[in-house]
Write an enzyme that holds these catalytic residues in place. Structure first.
Site, PDB file in Angstrom:
ATOM      1  N   ASP A 296       1.598   1.335  12.336  1.00 44.96           N
ATOM      2  CA  ASP A 296       1.119   1.670  11.004  1.00 44.96           C
ATOM      3  C   ASP A 296       0.134   2.825  11.184  1.00 44.96           C
ATOM      4  O   ASP A 296      -0.963   2.651  11.699  1.00 44.96           O
ATOM      5  CB  ASP A 296       0.436   0.434  10.391  1.00 44.96           C
ATOM      6  CG  ASP A 296      -0.011   0.669   8.956  1.00 44.96           C
ATOM      7  OD1 ASP A 296      -0.265   1.835   8.600  1.00 44.96           O
ATOM      8  OD2 ASP A 296      -0.113  -0.321   8.205  1.00 44.96           O
TER       9      ASP A 296
ATOM     10  N   TYR B 128      -4.306  -4.708   8.838  1.00 47.92           N
ATOM     11  CA  TYR B 128      -4.575  -4.681   7.410  1.00 47.92           C
ATOM     12  C   TYR B 128      -4.302  -6.079   6.814  1.00 47.92           C
ATOM     13  O   TYR B 128      -3.297  -6.716   7.163  1.00 47.92           O
ATOM     14  CB  TYR B 128      -3.667  -3.622   6.777  1.00 47.92           C
ATOM     15  CG  TYR B 128      -3.604  -3.658   5.277  1.00 47.92           C
ATOM     16  CD1 TYR B 128      -4.735  -3.411   4.501  1.00 47.92           C
ATOM     17  CD2 TYR B 128      -2.413  -3.943   4.632  1.00 47.92           C
ATOM     18  CE1 TYR B 128      -4.664  -3.442   3.126  1.00 47.92           C
ATOM     19  CE2 TYR B 128      -2.337  -3.970   3.248  1.00 47.92           C
ATOM     20  CZ  TYR B 128      -3.465  -3.717   2.512  1.00 47.92           C
ATOM     21  OH  TYR B 128      -3.399  -3.748   1.149  1.00 47.92           O
TER      22      TYR B 128
ATOM     23  N   LYS C 248      -2.545   6.123   0.502  1.00 48.19           N
ATOM     24  CA  LYS C 248      -3.842   6.480   1.071  1.00 48.19           C
ATOM     25  C   LYS C 248      -3.934   7.996   1.294  1.00 48.19           C
ATOM     26  O   LYS C 248      -3.872   8.733   0.340  1.00 48.19           O
ATOM     27  CB  LYS C 248      -4.079   5.652   2.336  1.00 48.19           C
ATOM     28  CG  LYS C 248      -3.721   4.153   2.176  1.00 48.19           C
ATOM     29  CD  LYS C 248      -4.636   3.426   1.220  1.00 48.19           C
ATOM     30  CE  LYS C 248      -4.150   2.023   0.871  1.00 48.19           C
ATOM     31  NZ  LYS C 248      -3.894   1.131   1.978  1.00 48.19           N
TER      32      LYS C 248
ATOM     33  N   ARG D 278      18.721   5.050  -6.935  1.00 46.90           N
ATOM     34  CA  ARG D 278      18.296   4.085  -5.911  1.00 46.90           C
ATOM     35  C   ARG D 278      18.814   4.529  -4.541  1.00 46.90           C
ATOM     36  O   ARG D 278      18.138   4.408  -3.534  1.00 46.90           O
ATOM     37  CB  ARG D 278      18.794   2.663  -6.260  1.00 46.90           C
ATOM     38  CG  ARG D 278      18.588   1.659  -5.130  1.00 46.90           C
ATOM     39  CD  ARG D 278      18.437   0.228  -5.618  1.00 46.90           C
ATOM     40  NE  ARG D 278      19.469  -0.166  -6.564  1.00 46.90           N
ATOM     41  CZ  ARG D 278      20.744  -0.423  -6.261  1.00 46.90           C
ATOM     42  NH1 ARG D 278      21.164  -0.350  -5.019  1.00 46.90           N
ATOM     43  NH2 ARG D 278      21.596  -0.771  -7.207  1.00 46.90           N
TER      44      ARG D 278
HETATM   45  C1  LIG Z   1      -3.155  -0.012   2.162  1.00 47.72           C
HETATM   46  C2  LIG Z   1      -2.534  -0.261   3.461  1.00 47.72           C
HETATM   47  C3  LIG Z   1      -1.253  -0.808   3.533  1.00 47.72           C
HETATM   48  C4  LIG Z   1      -0.489  -1.280   2.312  1.00 47.72           C
HETATM   49  O1  LIG Z   1      -0.089  -0.231   1.511  1.00 47.72           O
HETATM   50  P1  LIG Z   1       0.185  -0.380  -0.066  1.00 47.72           P
HETATM   51  O2  LIG Z   1       0.572   1.000  -0.452  1.00 47.72           O
HETATM   52  O3  LIG Z   1      -1.081  -0.868  -0.687  1.00 47.72           O
HETATM   53  O4  LIG Z   1       1.279  -1.372  -0.230  1.00 47.72           O
HETATM   54  C5  LIG Z   1      -0.699  -0.981   4.785  1.00 47.72           C
HETATM   55  N1  LIG Z   1      -1.366  -0.640   5.907  1.00 47.72           N
HETATM   56  C6  LIG Z   1      -2.598  -0.094   5.871  1.00 47.72           C
HETATM   57  C7  LIG Z   1      -3.281   0.274   7.141  1.00 47.72           C
HETATM   58  C8  LIG Z   1      -3.231   0.111   4.657  1.00 47.72           C
HETATM   59  O5  LIG Z   1      -4.463   0.619   4.624  1.00 47.72           O
END
Ligand SMILES: *Cc1c(COP(=O)(O)O)cnc(C)c1O
Length: 388
Positions: free
Chosen positions: A176, A104, A201, A52
């Site tokens: 983000d 998001y 992603k 961890r």
């Molecule tokens: C998918 C996504 C998230 C969240 O990510 P997870 O891995 O599903 O928790 C946050 N921001 C954006 C822009 C996303 O496309």
């Protein structure tokens, strides 16, 4: 990687954080699938004690992602939302957060359903409007939260201008960067303080792993994120870190293809008689085109489109594509299609959703790296098949 300060992006992607394994010379970073590490004495160990707190595979991924963003400190998390949470958990109850309205859906839910209860005051604003930001900022504002290009309307925000605005008020800026990835946009170089990712992603890139990351140059924030990572424990497992590391090796190549395929899809849809609107920052008709050209080195793989006709037509369309699979998520090698109003952004109240431009007929395409002719043919047949 030996030395490497002057290396360029695709070289860094393949080498940063990855030395041949000290025990065997393995060139691929081993998956250290272990929870704990044997010590020579209670105070003597080889750099790792418990997974961890730290794990060699995770550290390789964290160093790799930090290098890709051009930042000093990287932290891995078990999902994108866990990474976002870590940044917000670095704030204190009572602090105020300014948040871009283009967001998001999961972030919106996290901010409004969880962090509001946790004692953060959150205002949603049009972050493209400095007057609106001025009006919404308070003495307690500690963080400006941004997404560019935004999910799913692909709005572009001026990161340099927003960082200057925020820093004049001692507000930290978080971006983000999931949609652009560091292959196309490096926010820290534009003045941003902290970058978050859903590595699920494009960074993973193959729809086979869930993960998140935080990268920052701010030493004080890095210390807090490190403590939150260790204390709350939303860490990624070694196998997941290995998959993300494997993904980033081809990130530069994949983003080139995602971008060229998405541009071709956007142009094709724009010229189609059945199309109402196309959102893609690489189209000169897009309101953020000039900004995207200046701030990014490519326009990314996501396109949003509205077809003529009712919202029911949109739901017919998303079930009639054959290559574009109807699924949540984006950023994998395979093309996906989604209906934000009922899928990724369903947690946003309809009124708020419409204000952010997410109409009931909006369709989001995550354009993969398949052959472009096959993708265009699939969209064409589904447009016809969705007529009735
Ligand atoms: C998918 C996504 C998230 C969240 O990510 P997870 O891995 O599903 O928790 C946050 N921001 C954006 C822009 C996303 O496309």
């Amino acid at each position: 990687m030996k030395g490497g300060r002057d290396l360029r992006f695709s070289t860094i992607a393949i080498h940063a954080g990855q030395e041949p394994d000290p025990a065997t010379g393995a060139i691929a970073t081993p998956i250290y699938q272990t929870s704990t590490f044997v010590k020579e004495a209670p105070d003597r160990h080889k750099g790792y004690e418990y997974s961890r707190t730290g794990n060699p595979t995770r550290h390789a991924m964290e160093a790799n992602l930090a290098a890709l963003e051009g930042g000093r400190s990287g932290f891995g998390f078990s999902s994108g939302v866990a990474a976002i949470s870590a940044v917000l958990q670095a704030l204190d109850p009572g602090d105020h957060v300014l948040c871009s309205r283009d967001l998001y859906g999961g972030s919106y839910r996290l901010f409004t359903k969880f962090f509001a209860r946790w004692g953060l005051n959150i205002s949603f604003v049009d972050a493209g409007d400095l007057h609106a930001l001025d009006a919404a900022a308070t003495k307690k504002t500690k963080l400006l939260w941004l997404e560019t290009p935004s999910n799913p309307t692909l709005r572009i925000l001026d990161l340099r201008a927003l960082s200057d605005w925020a820093h004049a008020r001692k507000i930290l800026v978080a971006v983000d960067n999931t949609f652009a990835t560091p292959a196309l946009q490096r926010p820290l170089g534009l003045g941003v303080d902290v970058v978050v990712h859903s590595t699920t992603k494009y960074l993973g890139g193959h729809s086979d792993v869930l993960g998140g990351a935080v990268v920052t140059d701010d030493a004080e924030l890095a210390a807090k994120i490190s403590s939150i990572q260790k204390t709350l424990g939303a860490v990624p497992g070694p196998m997941d870190c290995f998959l993300v590391l494997r993904g980033t090796k081809t990130l530069a190549l994949r983003m080139e293809r995602h971008s060229s395929n998405a541009l071709a899809v956007a142009k094709h849809l724009l010229a189609h008689a059945e199309t109402l609107t196309v959102h893609y920052p690489g189209l000169p008709s897009h309101p953020g085109y000039d900004l995207a050209k200046a701030q990014m080195s490519g326009f990314g793989g996501v396109v949003a489109v509205e077809l003529k006709g009712s919202a029911q037509r949109a739901t017919r369309f998303v079930t009639r594509t054959k290559l574009f699979a109807l699924a949540d998520s984006l950023g994998g090698v395979e093309s996906l299609i989604g209906h934000p109003a009922t899928m990724s952004h369903a947690s946003i109240p309809r009124e708020e959703r419409l204000r952010a431009g997410i109409t009931d007929g909006l369709i989001r395409l995550s354009v993969g790296i398949e052959d472009i002719q096959d993708l265009l043919a699939d969209l064409d047949q589904a447009i016809l098949a969705s007529l009735n």
